[in-house]
Design an enzyme around this catalytic site. Structure first.
Site, mmCIF file in Angstrom:
data_model
loop_
_atom_site.group_PDB
_atom_site.id
_atom_site.type_symbol
_atom_site.label_atom_id
_atom_site.label_comp_id
_atom_site.label_asym_id
_atom_site.label_seq_id
_atom_site.Cartn_x
_atom_site.Cartn_y
_atom_site.Cartn_z
ATOM 1 N N HIS A 95 -3.114 7.733 1.718
ATOM 2 C CA HIS A 95 -3.494 6.389 1.270
ATOM 3 C C HIS A 95 -4.908 6.126 1.772
ATOM 4 O O HIS A 95 -5.257 6.476 2.896
ATOM 5 C CB HIS A 95 -2.524 5.358 1.846
ATOM 6 C CG HIS A 95 -2.973 3.949 1.667
ATOM 7 N ND1 HIS A 95 -3.375 3.450 0.448
ATOM 8 C CD2 HIS A 95 -3.087 2.927 2.552
ATOM 9 C CE1 HIS A 95 -3.714 2.181 0.592
ATOM 10 N NE2 HIS A 95 -3.554 1.833 1.859
ATOM 11 N N CYS A 150 0.812 -1.227 0.000
ATOM 12 C CA CYS A 150 0.000 0.000 0.000
ATOM 13 C C CYS A 150 0.846 1.279 0.000
ATOM 14 O O CYS A 150 0.364 2.347 -0.354
ATOM 15 C CB CYS A 150 -0.946 0.009 1.187
ATOM 16 S SG CYS A 150 -2.180 -1.281 1.081
ATOM 17 N N ASN A 185 -9.868 0.187 -0.687
ATOM 18 C CA ASN A 185 -8.401 0.261 -0.640
ATOM 19 C C ASN A 185 -7.843 -0.370 -1.916
ATOM 20 O O ASN A 185 -7.946 -1.569 -2.108
ATOM 21 C CB ASN A 185 -7.913 -0.479 0.608
ATOM 22 C CG ASN A 185 -6.411 -0.434 0.765
ATOM 23 O OD1 ASN A 185 -5.685 -0.010 -0.135
ATOM 24 N ND2 ASN A 185 -5.935 -0.884 1.909
HETATM 25 O O1 UT7 Z 1 -3.691 -0.471 3.569
HETATM 26 C C1 UT7 Z 1 -3.136 -1.509 4.268
HETATM 27 C C2 UT7 Z 1 -3.360 -1.346 5.691
HETATM 28 N N1 UT7 Z 1 -4.604 -1.903 6.079
HETATM 29 C C3 UT7 Z 1 -5.382 -1.222 6.854
HETATM 30 O O2 UT7 Z 1 -5.063 -0.099 7.117
HETATM 31 C C4 UT7 Z 1 -6.581 -1.881 7.490
HETATM 32 C C5 UT7 Z 1 -6.545 -1.589 8.932
HETATM 33 N N2 UT7 Z 1 -7.666 -2.133 9.690
HETATM 34 C C6 UT7 Z 1 -8.931 -1.755 9.535
HETATM 35 O O3 UT7 Z 1 -9.261 -0.969 8.682
HETATM 36 C C7 UT7 Z 1 -9.943 -2.269 10.546
HETATM 37 O O4 UT7 Z 1 -9.250 -2.921 11.590
HETATM 38 C C8 UT7 Z 1 -10.987 -3.238 9.951
HETATM 39 C C9 UT7 Z 1 -11.950 -2.457 9.079
HETATM 40 C C10 UT7 Z 1 -10.290 -4.310 9.149
HETATM 41 C C11 UT7 Z 1 -11.808 -3.888 11.070
HETATM 42 O O5 UT7 Z 1 -12.383 -2.919 11.911
HETATM 43 P P1 UT7 Z 1 -12.227 -3.049 13.497
HETATM 44 O O6 UT7 Z 1 -13.034 -1.967 14.064
HETATM 45 O O7 UT7 Z 1 -10.761 -3.067 13.805
HETATM 46 O O8 UT7 Z 1 -12.913 -4.435 13.802
HETATM 47 P P2 UT7 Z 1 -12.298 -5.758 14.433
HETATM 48 O O9 UT7 Z 1 -11.312 -6.393 13.514
HETATM 49 O O10 UT7 Z 1 -11.842 -5.472 15.834
HETATM 50 O O11 UT7 Z 1 -13.582 -6.683 14.476
HETATM 51 C C12 UT7 Z 1 -14.735 -6.318 15.226
HETATM 52 C C13 UT7 Z 1 -15.828 -7.344 14.961
HETATM 53 C C14 UT7 Z 1 -15.344 -8.776 15.086
HETATM 54 O O12 UT7 Z 1 -16.389 -9.530 15.692
HETATM 55 P P3 UT7 Z 1 -16.318 -9.928 17.255
HETATM 56 O O13 UT7 Z 1 -15.049 -10.707 17.398
HETATM 57 O O14 UT7 Z 1 -16.298 -8.609 17.987
HETATM 58 O O15 UT7 Z 1 -17.574 -10.722 17.425
HETATM 59 C C15 UT7 Z 1 -15.192 -9.227 13.659
HETATM 60 O O16 UT7 Z 1 -15.364 -10.618 13.488
HETATM 61 O O17 UT7 Z 1 -16.316 -7.200 13.619
HETATM 62 C C16 UT7 Z 1 -16.307 -8.482 12.979
HETATM 63 N N3 UT7 Z 1 -16.114 -8.294 11.556
HETATM 64 C C17 UT7 Z 1 -17.126 -8.067 10.692
HETATM 65 N N4 UT7 Z 1 -18.446 -7.985 10.877
HETATM 66 C C18 UT7 Z 1 -19.208 -7.729 9.788
HETATM 67 C C19 UT7 Z 1 -14.948 -8.280 10.875
HETATM 68 N N5 UT7 Z 1 -15.179 -8.053 9.561
HETATM 69 C C20 UT7 Z 1 -16.528 -7.923 9.433
HETATM 70 C C21 UT7 Z 1 -17.375 -7.669 8.340
HETATM 71 N N6 UT7 Z 1 -18.700 -7.575 8.561
HETATM 72 N N7 UT7 Z 1 -16.911 -7.509 7.082
#
Ligand code: UT7
Length: 323
Positions: free
Chosen positions: A250, A114, A280
């Site tokens: 980005h 990225c 992204n």
């Molecule tokens: O460019 C390269 C660099 N990459 C990035 O910058 C990405 C960085 N990370 C992010 O953007 C965020 O961490 C995400 C968007 C990937 C996730 O958001 P988050 O607020 O950090 O959520 P999380 O990973 O802590 O997950 C929270 C909950 C989980 O459920 P439980 O364990 O709380 O029951 C996940 O399983 O959300 C769940 N979850 C989803 N739910 C619905 C994860 N993906 C999804 C989804 N739809 N697509």
């Protein structure tokens, strides 16, 4: 007098096919509401069957050349940032060289996921300042959806395909120091590679692999590393965030953009946000956002632009330039 590099034109291209959050909700357990709330993303573009990274890159580059008023034959350097090359070799940049019919010179790829566009920009700028090349295309282009595991809701909602490009020209310059491409700060930390990677590769598995990510851990590192890179370029130049006309980050997650902008005291109205429209697109996201800023009439000649990125590796960086 020293050589200085200037941006002469920008261009971008998004594949025709659109995949909405509603489409994804039919494929994995997710919802439009969750995706928008956690990322800001509304849709992403997906390359057509047979449409390759070099096709996307060439279309974006052709538009940048048109904006610059230059012909392909004027170009003597192509640096293409991509994680999703057409083939393991040769470099996808050489396919772009052939498709566009650029002049005699060099074409090669840069791999920093990225952050790739910023690494490519720093590389091209450095070579041009040495006088090795005079007119370059710096491109970020990806068919990132080809390395997505469509059953993993934690990653499949986040990425899309696309490309963006800038045309650079190097000239002898005795004007002010804060003109054209001003400075870069690029860094990597290979000890964090297990938080964002692809589980395949030529010399490991002999397969292409799929993206794997511990999103919330990446998120935390992103805000810290990006802010440090931005502070480094500002400190080096003596400029402050108040001098910035446009923040072109980005585009990974709207919450990361907001977090960094807040930490750096950059007002919301100076932040270019396109992640909502194409998710992204990895190395393509900065030149896509920059071209959007230029073509919508926001960013104008002379404006001071701050860019930043963070991605797999980890790799991260920041660039300061004037249009
Ligand atoms: O460019 C390269 C660099 N990459 C990035 O910058 C990405 C960085 N990370 C992010 O953007 C965020 O961490 C995400 C968007 C990937 C996730 O958001 P988050 O607020 O950090 O959520 P999380 O990973 O802590 O997950 C929270 C909950 C989980 O459920 P439980 O364990 O709380 O029951 C996940 O399983 O959300 C769940 N979850 C989803 N739910 C619905 C994860 N993906 C999804 C989804 N739809 N697509």
């Amino acid at each position: 007098m020293a050589r200085r590099t200037f941006i002469r034109g920008t261009g971008s291209y998004l594949p025709e096919r659109v995949l909405t959050n509603a489409d994804l909700a039919r494929m994995v357990e997710t919802s439009d509401e969750w995706i928008q709330e956690r990322t800001g993303i509304r849709k992403r573009h997906v390359a057509a069957d047979g449409e390759m990274t070099s096709d996307i890159a060439s279309k974006a580059a052709a538009r940048a050349l048109e904006a610059a008023g230059m012909a392909a034959s004027d170009i003597d350097l192509i640096v293409l940032a991509t994680t999703t090359p057409d083939q393991t070799f040769p470099a996808t940049a050489t396919a772009v060289q052939a498709k566009l019919g650029t002049g005699p010179g060099a074409a090669f790829d840069v791999q920093a996921v990225c952050s790739g566009f910023l690494f490519a920009l720093a590389t091209a700028d450095s070579l041009m300042k040495q006088g090795l090349f005079s007119r370059a295309l710096v491109i970020g282009a990806e068919t990132f959806t080809r390395i997505i595991d469509w059953s993993d809701r934690g990653t499949c909602v986040l990425f899309g395909d696309g490309g963006g490009a800038v045309v650079l020209e190097s000239v002898e310059w005795d004007g002010p120091e804060d003109a054209g491409i001003i400075t870069h700060h690029v860094r990597t930390d290979g000890t964090k590679s297990d938080l964002l990677y692809v589980d395949g590769g030529v010399s490991s598995t002999g397969t292409v692999g799929h993206v794997r990510m511990e999103g919330n851990k990446v998120f935390r590192h992103a805000v810290t590393n990006i802010s440090a890179a931005v502070e480094a370029v500002l400190q080096e130049t003596g400029l402050t965030s108040a001098d910035i006309d446009w923040f072109v980050p980005h585009q990974a997650n709207k919450r990361i953009l907001d977090g960094v902008a807040k930490k750096l005291d950059i007002p919301e109205e100076k932040v270019i946000v396109t992640v909502t429209e194409h998710a992204n697109t990895s190395a393509a996201s900065i030149p896509l956002a920059l071209d959007h800023a230029v073509r919508t009439g926001k960013a104008k000649p002379g404006d001071l632009i701050l860019s930043e990125a963070m991605g797999g590796g980890f790799s991260w960086g920041a660039s300061l330039f004037r249009l």
